[in-house]
Motif scaffolding. Structure first.
Motif, short mmCIF file in Angstrom:
data_model
loop_
_atom_site.label_atom_id
_atom_site.label_comp_id
_atom_site.label_asym_id
_atom_site.label_seq_id
_atom_site.Cartn_x
_atom_site.Cartn_y
_atom_site.Cartn_z
N ILE A 1 48.31 63.32 53.79
CA ILE A 1 47.45 64.45 53.44
C ILE A 1 46.07 63.90 53.08
CG2 ILE A 1 47.06 66.32 51.81
CD1 ILE A 1 50.06 66.55 51.50
N ILE A 2 45.05 64.60 53.53
CA ILE A 2 43.68 64.23 53.21
C ILE A 2 42.96 65.43 52.61
CG2 ILE A 2 43.51 62.42 54.95
CD1 ILE A 2 41.56 64.98 56.11
N THR A 3 41.89 65.17 51.89
CA THR A 3 41.05 66.22 51.31
C THR A 3 39.60 65.96 51.69
OG1 THR A 3 42.53 66.48 49.43
CG2 THR A 3 40.32 67.33 49.17
N THR A 4 38.88 67.02 52.03
CA THR A 4 37.47 66.87 52.38
C THR A 4 36.63 66.79 51.11
OG1 THR A 4 37.14 69.25 52.54
CG2 THR A 4 37.76 68.11 54.55
N LEU A 5 35.63 65.93 51.13
CA LEU A 5 34.75 65.73 49.99
C LEU A 5 33.34 66.25 50.27
CD1 LEU A 5 35.79 62.05 49.22
CD2 LEU A 5 36.59 64.11 48.08
N TYR A 6 33.15 66.89 51.42
CA TYR A 6 31.82 67.29 51.87
C TYR A 6 31.87 68.74 52.31
CZ TYR A 6 27.39 66.85 54.41
OH TYR A 6 26.11 66.99 54.84
N THR A 7 30.86 69.52 51.95
CA THR A 7 30.80 70.92 52.34
C THR A 7 30.50 71.05 53.83
OG1 THR A 7 30.04 71.52 50.15
CG2 THR A 7 29.63 73.11 51.89
N GLU A 8 31.22 71.95 54.48
CA GLU A 8 31.04 72.22 55.91
C GLU A 8 31.27 70.97 56.77
OE1 GLU A 8 30.70 76.11 56.27
OE2 GLU A 8 29.57 75.16 57.85
N LEU A 9 32.40 70.31 56.56
CA LEU A 9 32.78 69.20 57.41
C LEU A 9 33.27 69.77 58.73
CD1 LEU A 9 33.14 66.11 57.53
CD2 LEU A 9 35.48 66.47 56.76
N MET A 10 32.75 69.25 59.83
CA MET A 10 33.08 69.77 61.15
C MET A 10 34.32 69.10 61.72
SD MET A 10 30.42 71.55 61.06
CE MET A 10 28.76 71.48 60.49
N LEU A 11 35.25 69.89 62.23
CA LEU A 11 36.37 69.38 63.00
C LEU A 11 35.94 69.49 64.45
CD1 LEU A 11 39.32 68.37 62.84
CD2 LEU A 11 40.02 70.75 63.22
N ARG A 12 35.90 68.34 65.14
CA ARG A 12 35.36 68.30 66.51
C ARG A 12 36.43 67.94 67.52
NH1 ARG A 12 29.77 68.46 66.66
NH2 ARG A 12 28.76 68.31 64.64
N SER A 13 36.15 68.26 68.77
CA SER A 13 37.11 68.02 69.85
C SER A 13 37.21 66.54 70.23
CB SER A 13 36.75 68.85 71.08
OG SER A 13 35.47 68.47 71.55
N ALA A 14 36.23 65.75 69.85
CA ALA A 14 36.21 64.32 70.14
C ALA A 14 35.49 63.62 68.99
CB ALA A 14 35.49 64.04 71.46
N PRO A 15 35.68 62.31 68.83
CA PRO A 15 35.04 61.59 67.73
C PRO A 15 33.57 61.28 68.00
CG PRO A 15 36.43 60.09 68.96
CD PRO A 15 36.62 61.45 69.55
#
Length: 72
Positions: free
Chosen positions: A1-15
């Motif tokens: 499990i991970i948690t985001t530490l940044y507002t509006e972190l983008m999940l993208r289709s590629a790195p």
């Protein structure tokens, strides 16, 4: 499990910061690490699952002194 530490972190289709955005995650969102990591000229990336969507999130951007994601 991970948690985001940044507002509006983008999940993208590629790195890559130019890859299409699958969704945006708010600060404190919980996701699952999908077991893959990679690094490139834009930073370090983790493959994650968030709300039944699988994609790549930047865990540490080059030239920044903080992480965007932490493992819980």
């Amino acid at each position: 499990i991970i948690t985001t530490l940044y507002t509006e972190l983008m999940l993208r289709s590629a790195p890559n910061t130019k890859a299409p955005i699958i969704c945006r995650m708010k600060k404190g969102a919980t996701a699952y690490y999908a077991g893959e990591k990679t690094s490139n000229s834009t930073g370090e990336w983790m493959k994650i699952t968030y709300n039944n969507k699988i994609g790549w999130a930047c865990s540490h951007e080059n030239n920044k002194s903080y992480n965007y994601i932490t493992k819980v």
